[in-house]
Write a protein that holds these residues in place. Structure first.
Motif, PDB file in Angstrom:
ATOM      1  N   ARG A  44      -8.800   4.967   6.538  1.00 18.49           N
ATOM      2  CA  ARG A  44      -9.000   3.897   5.553  1.00 18.49           C
ATOM      3  C   ARG A  44      -7.797   2.953   5.504  1.00 18.49           C
ATOM      4  O   ARG A  44      -7.960   1.737   5.387  1.00 18.49           O
ATOM      5  N   LEU A  45      -6.586   3.518   5.600  1.00 19.94           N
ATOM      6  CA  LEU A  45      -5.362   2.720   5.494  1.00 19.94           C
ATOM      7  C   LEU A  45      -4.966   2.052   6.800  1.00 19.94           C
ATOM      8  O   LEU A  45      -4.023   1.256   6.826  1.00 19.94           O
ATOM      9  N   GLU A  57     -17.378   1.228   3.648  1.00 24.07           N
ATOM     10  CA  GLU A  57     -16.055   1.092   4.254  1.00 24.07           C
ATOM     11  C   GLU A  57     -15.919   1.912   5.527  1.00 24.07           C
ATOM     12  O   GLU A  57     -15.311   1.472   6.502  1.00 24.07           O
ATOM     13  N   ILE A  58     -16.486   3.122   5.530  1.00 23.85           N
ATOM     14  CA  ILE A  58     -16.324   4.054   6.633  1.00 23.85           C
ATOM     15  C   ILE A  58     -17.654   4.283   7.335  1.00 23.85           C
ATOM     16  O   ILE A  58     -18.684   4.489   6.702  1.00 23.85           O
ATOM     17  N   HIS A  90     -14.577   5.961  11.594  1.00 21.08           N
ATOM     18  CA  HIS A  90     -13.699   4.796  11.769  1.00 21.08           C
ATOM     19  C   HIS A  90     -14.086   3.762  10.718  1.00 21.08           C
ATOM     20  O   HIS A  90     -15.130   3.882  10.054  1.00 21.08           O
ATOM     21  N   ARG A  91     -13.246   2.779  10.537  1.00 20.46           N
ATOM     22  CA  ARG A  91     -13.565   1.722   9.573  1.00 20.46           C
ATOM     23  C   ARG A  91     -14.753   0.906  10.097  1.00 20.46           C
ATOM     24  O   ARG A  91     -14.783   0.508  11.262  1.00 20.46           O
ATOM     25  N   ARG A  92     -15.712   0.664   9.234  1.00 23.05           N
ATOM     26  CA  ARG A  92     -16.934  -0.028   9.658  1.00 23.05           C
ATOM     27  C   ARG A  92     -16.652  -1.434  10.159  1.00 23.05           C
ATOM     28  O   ARG A  92     -17.294  -1.899  11.101  1.00 23.05           O
ATOM     29  N   LEU A 111      -9.143  11.089   6.853  1.00 24.53           N
ATOM     30  CA  LEU A 111      -9.996  10.073   6.233  1.00 24.53           C
ATOM     31  C   LEU A 111      -9.157   9.018   5.518  1.00 24.53           C
ATOM     32  O   LEU A 111      -9.401   7.812   5.661  1.00 24.53           O
ATOM     33  N   ASP A 112      -8.143   9.450   4.764  1.00 26.19           N
ATOM     34  CA  ASP A 112      -7.266   8.506   4.070  1.00 26.19           C
ATOM     35  C   ASP A 112      -6.555   7.598   5.068  1.00 26.19           C
ATOM     36  O   ASP A 112      -6.447   6.379   4.848  1.00 26.19           O
ATOM     37  N   GLU A 142       0.810  -1.210   0.000  1.00 29.90           N
ATOM     38  CA  GLU A 142       0.000   0.000   0.000  1.00 29.90           C
ATOM     39  C   GLU A 142       0.854   1.275   0.000  1.00 29.90           C
ATOM     40  O   GLU A 142       0.487   2.271  -0.627  1.00 29.90           O
TER      41      GLU A 142
END
Length: 299
Positions: free
Chosen positions: A137-138, A156-157, A271-273, A133-134, A14
């Motif tokens: 996600r990472l 995703e979020i 946060h990530r779901r 936000l990025d 990534e």
């Protein structure tokens, strides 16, 4: 094959760079390099091409990346489930802040967490909404405060709305008469100090003017609120600030405010779901709910 082998593989894939992957993982560069070599030797296929610009996935690496992510997700699910079986909540959470800690009610949040879950350690990272936000996600951040007009539909979020933040158009004090009398068309013709890529302020202004078929006169770009405020005070042009920042600058004699119409941005915690059931994430979401006076969330 160990968990850290897959974690390193995904991070390097990534980041496309060994040094950045090492920083993300909190590991040394030699350790990350050794993990990659060890995994390649065990699998018997090359995963990366080493180039002067960084690491590029081979065909074999691209084919295995999705499987590695799935394996990591399964391991994370096991950890989350194990944490749910424990009575205590312990762990480290990295939270991104898109403004001053006091405005995000961080002191109250930390006090609530200390009362409820003293084993939770918080790391605060000041950044901008797009970067936060990025990084959520990472996986570089666990949660973050962002302005929600940059959120995209998808699964995703997960975002929890906190409040609407009042915004204000500001200009140099020497332009006070023009700015105070201006309508939308007159504002559009004046010079504007613009924003960095994907800035929520940019999106808000563009939507406000484009719906009136107006284009803005952009003369300069600034990359943070302090720079924007300084450039306006220097007489370069108009810009958009949080209203509390704008009123502070007005009181200091640095800017004038346009008060004919109000503008607002929604503030959310993200946060990530897939991590919604993580006990540390859930503890922080619960504390934020209390501190911001929100209705209790049901799962």
């Amino acid at each position: 094959m160990e968990f850290y082998h897959l974690r390193t593989f995904v991070a390097v894939a990534e980041e496309e760079h060994l040094t950045r992957a090492a920083e993300r993982l909190g590991a040394s560069l030699p350790a990350v390099s050794a993990h990659v070599r060890g995994l390649e030797e065990e699998l018997g296929v090359p995963l990366f091409l080493r180039t002067p610009k960084g690491m590029r996935l081979t065909g074999e690496g691209r084919a295995l990346l999705a499987e590695a992510r799935l394996a990591l997700s399964s391991l994370e699910a096991v950890r989350t489930r194990a944490g749910a079986l424990r009575q205590d909540v312990t762990g480290v959470a990295r939270i991104g802040l898109n403004n001053e800690a006091a405005r995000m009610r961080v002191p109250e949040l930390l006090a609530a967490l200390t009362r409820r879950h003293p084993g939770v350690e918080i790391h605060l990272v000041n950044s901008s909404s797009p970067r936060i936000l990025d990084n959520v996600r990472l996986g570089r951040l666990d949660l973050g405060f962002v302005y929600d007009n940059i959120l995209e539909p998808g699964h995703e979020i997960e975002a929890m709305a906190l409040e609407d933040v009042d915004m204000a158009v500001v200009g140099p004090t020497s332009w006070a008469d023009r700015v105070c009398r201006a309508d939308w068309e007159e504002l559009a013709r004046l010079p504007w100090v613009w924003f960095s890529e994907r800035c929520p302020f940019q999106y808000l202004l563009e939507s406000s003017f484009s719906c009136r078929d107006l284009a803005l006169n952009k003369v300069m770009v600034g990359d943070n609120d302090a720079t924007l405020r300084t450039l306006v005070a220097a007489g370069i042009g108009l810009t958009l600030l949080r209203k509390d920042d704008a009123l502070e600058a007005e009181a200091a004699g640095e800017v004038c405010l346009w008060r004919r119409e109000g503008l607002r941005l929604g503030l959310s915690l993200v946060h990530r779901r897939e991590r919604a059931d993580d006990r540390v994430i859930a503890a922080i979401v619960s504390a934020v709910t209390e501190v911001w006076g929100l209705p209790a969330r049901r799962r």
